[in-house]
Design a protein around this motif. Structure first.
Motif, short mmCIF file in Angstrom:
data_model
loop_
_atom_site.label_atom_id
_atom_site.label_comp_id
_atom_site.label_asym_id
_atom_site.label_seq_id
_atom_site.Cartn_x
_atom_site.Cartn_y
_atom_site.Cartn_z
N ALA A 196 41.79 35.17 54.74
CA ALA A 196 40.62 34.33 54.42
C ALA A 196 39.76 34.98 53.34
CB ALA A 196 39.79 34.09 55.69
N LEU A 197 39.61 36.28 53.40
CA LEU A 197 38.80 36.98 52.41
C LEU A 197 39.45 36.94 51.02
CD1 LEU A 197 36.18 38.51 52.03
CD2 LEU A 197 37.37 40.59 52.66
N ILE A 198 40.76 37.12 50.96
CA ILE A 198 41.45 37.04 49.67
C ILE A 198 41.38 35.61 49.12
CG2 ILE A 198 43.66 37.35 48.46
CD1 ILE A 198 42.16 39.97 49.25
N CYS A 199 41.46 34.63 49.99
CA CYS A 199 41.29 33.23 49.56
C CYS A 199 39.85 32.99 49.07
CB CYS A 199 41.65 32.27 50.69
SG CYS A 199 43.43 32.17 50.98
N TYR A 200 38.89 33.67 49.67
CA TYR A 200 37.50 33.59 49.20
C TYR A 200 37.40 34.13 47.78
CZ TYR A 200 32.44 34.25 49.02
OH TYR A 200 31.11 34.21 48.65
N TYR A 201 38.06 35.24 47.50
CA TYR A 201 38.13 35.73 46.13
C TYR A 201 38.68 34.63 45.21
CZ TYR A 201 37.59 40.88 46.76
OH TYR A 201 37.14 42.14 46.99
N PHE A 202 39.79 34.04 45.62
CA PHE A 202 40.49 33.05 44.80
C PHE A 202 39.63 31.82 44.52
CE2 PHE A 202 43.48 29.59 43.98
CZ PHE A 202 44.35 30.17 43.08
N PHE A 203 39.03 31.26 45.57
CA PHE A 203 38.33 29.98 45.43
C PHE A 203 36.86 30.11 45.05
CE2 PHE A 203 41.91 28.77 48.21
CZ PHE A 203 42.46 27.78 47.41
N GLU A 204 36.21 31.19 45.46
CA GLU A 204 34.77 31.30 45.25
C GLU A 204 34.35 32.34 44.22
OE1 GLU A 204 32.51 29.24 46.55
OE2 GLU A 204 34.10 28.15 47.58
N LEU A 205 35.00 33.46 44.16
CA LEU A 205 34.53 34.56 43.32
C LEU A 205 35.13 34.56 41.92
CD1 LEU A 205 34.49 37.48 45.91
CD2 LEU A 205 32.59 36.02 45.18
N SER A 206 36.04 33.68 41.66
CA SER A 206 36.78 33.69 40.39
C SER A 206 36.25 32.69 39.37
CB SER A 206 38.26 33.42 40.66
OG SER A 206 38.80 34.39 41.52
N GLN A 207 35.05 32.20 39.57
CA GLN A 207 34.52 31.17 38.68
C GLN A 207 34.46 31.61 37.21
OE1 GLN A 207 34.18 28.16 39.90
NE2 GLN A 207 34.71 28.96 41.91
N LYS A 208 34.08 32.86 36.96
CA LYS A 208 33.93 33.34 35.59
C LYS A 208 35.22 33.92 35.00
CE LYS A 208 29.03 34.32 36.04
NZ LYS A 208 27.99 35.35 36.03
N ILE A 209 36.23 34.04 35.83
CA ILE A 209 37.52 34.61 35.37
C ILE A 209 38.67 33.73 35.86
CG2 ILE A 209 36.66 36.97 35.16
CD1 ILE A 209 38.10 37.52 37.87
N ARG A 210 38.55 32.46 35.60
CA ARG A 210 39.46 31.46 36.19
C ARG A 210 40.95 31.80 36.06
NH1 ARG A 210 36.56 26.99 37.74
NH2 ARG A 210 34.59 26.72 36.67
N HIS A 211 41.42 32.17 34.89
CA HIS A 211 42.86 32.41 34.75
C HIS A 211 43.28 33.72 35.42
CE1 HIS A 211 41.07 34.30 31.19
NE2 HIS A 211 42.11 35.10 31.16
N TYR A 212 42.38 34.65 35.64
CA TYR A 212 42.72 35.90 36.33
C TYR A 212 42.96 35.68 37.82
CZ TYR A 212 41.86 39.10 32.46
OH TYR A 212 41.94 39.80 31.28
N LYS A 213 42.40 34.61 38.37
CA LYS A 213 42.54 34.40 39.81
C LYS A 213 44.01 34.24 40.23
CE LYS A 213 41.79 29.42 40.31
NZ LYS A 213 40.87 28.45 40.95
N PHE A 214 44.86 33.85 39.30
CA PHE A 214 46.27 33.68 39.62
C PHE A 214 46.96 35.01 39.91
CE2 PHE A 214 45.04 29.82 37.39
CZ PHE A 214 45.34 28.91 38.39
N LEU A 215 46.31 36.10 39.54
CA LEU A 215 46.82 37.43 39.91
C LEU A 215 46.71 37.66 41.42
CD1 LEU A 215 45.32 39.52 36.99
CD2 LEU A 215 47.76 39.11 37.42
N LEU A 216 45.94 36.84 42.10
CA LEU A 216 45.81 36.94 43.56
C LEU A 216 46.94 36.24 44.31
CD1 LEU A 216 41.98 36.27 43.95
CD2 LEU A 216 43.16 38.48 44.11
N LEU A 217 47.70 35.41 43.63
CA LEU A 217 48.75 34.65 44.32
C LEU A 217 49.79 35.52 45.03
CD1 LEU A 217 49.24 31.54 42.01
CD2 LEU A 217 48.05 31.70 44.21
N PRO A 218 50.27 36.62 44.42
CA PRO A 218 51.21 37.45 45.19
C PRO A 218 50.60 37.96 46.51
CG PRO A 218 51.25 38.07 42.88
CD PRO A 218 50.10 37.11 43.04
N TYR A 219 49.32 38.33 46.46
CA TYR A 219 48.63 38.83 47.66
C TYR A 219 48.53 37.72 48.70
CZ TYR A 219 45.26 42.22 49.74
OH TYR A 219 44.61 43.15 50.53
N ILE A 220 48.11 36.53 48.28
CA ILE A 220 47.96 35.41 49.20
C ILE A 220 49.30 35.02 49.81
CG2 ILE A 220 47.37 32.95 49.35
CD1 ILE A 220 45.20 33.55 47.17
N ILE A 221 50.32 34.92 48.99
CA ILE A 221 51.65 34.54 49.49
C ILE A 221 52.16 35.58 50.48
CG2 ILE A 221 54.08 34.26 48.81
CD1 ILE A 221 52.94 33.03 46.14
#
Length: 153
Positions: free
Chosen positions: A112-137
């Motif tokens: 849930a916390l990593i998803c919070y990074y992805f959906f809420e904290l990545s507003q200013k770095i939108r394309h970088y949030k996809f670096l979280l996908l390996p962690y989420i998966i």
């Protein structure tokens, strides 16, 4: 240059966390307790875990380096610290203490916390949030493995 310095700092912290987690699990995957559990048929072979966590921590460190440059505030340190504690403590909770349900709760909170990074904290770095996908998966896979062990043991 600041991005590189922060990324290296997070690489050191994150791989340090992996080392601490590995030490805390006390040979967990090789213990009689773990080997004797009914495990999910989709459980990956042991070597996959090292490869996965290496990729995850490299991607996560790059992401964090950028996030801390673009959106730094003291709240980020708290969120990162909670993530670090949850990630490291799961090994101890699950493998060392054999607390399967508490391990499941821990990994769900981490996901849930990593998803919070992805959906809420990545507003200013939108394309970088996809670096979280390996962690989420990977966390989704790990959560399913933990849940399977809870249900079938």
């Amino acid at each position: 240059m600041k991005q590189l310095k922060l990324t290296v700092l997070f690489l050191i912290i994150n791989f340090g966390g992996l080392a601490i987690g590995s030490w805390l699990m006390n040979n967990g995957p090789l213990t009689e307790w773990y080997i004797s559990l009914n495990q999910a048929p989709w459980s990956p072979p042991g070597f996959v875990f090292g490869i996965a966590w290496t990729i995850i921590m490299i991607c996560f460190s790059i992401y964090l380096g950028r996030l801390f440059i673009k959106s730094y505030n003291p709240k980020l340190i708290v969120i990162f610290s909670i993530q670090f504690i949850l990630n490291v403590s799961w090994n101890y909770i699950f493998f060392n203490q054999h607390l399967i349900l508490f391990g499941l709760i821990t990994i769900i909170l981490l996901t849930a916390l990593i998803c919070y990074y992805f959906f809420e904290l990545s507003q200013k770095i939108r394309h970088y949030k996809f670096l979280l996908l390996p962690y989420i998966i990977w966390l989704c896979i790990a959560t399913s493995l933990n849940l399977y062990i809870l249900i079938h043991n």
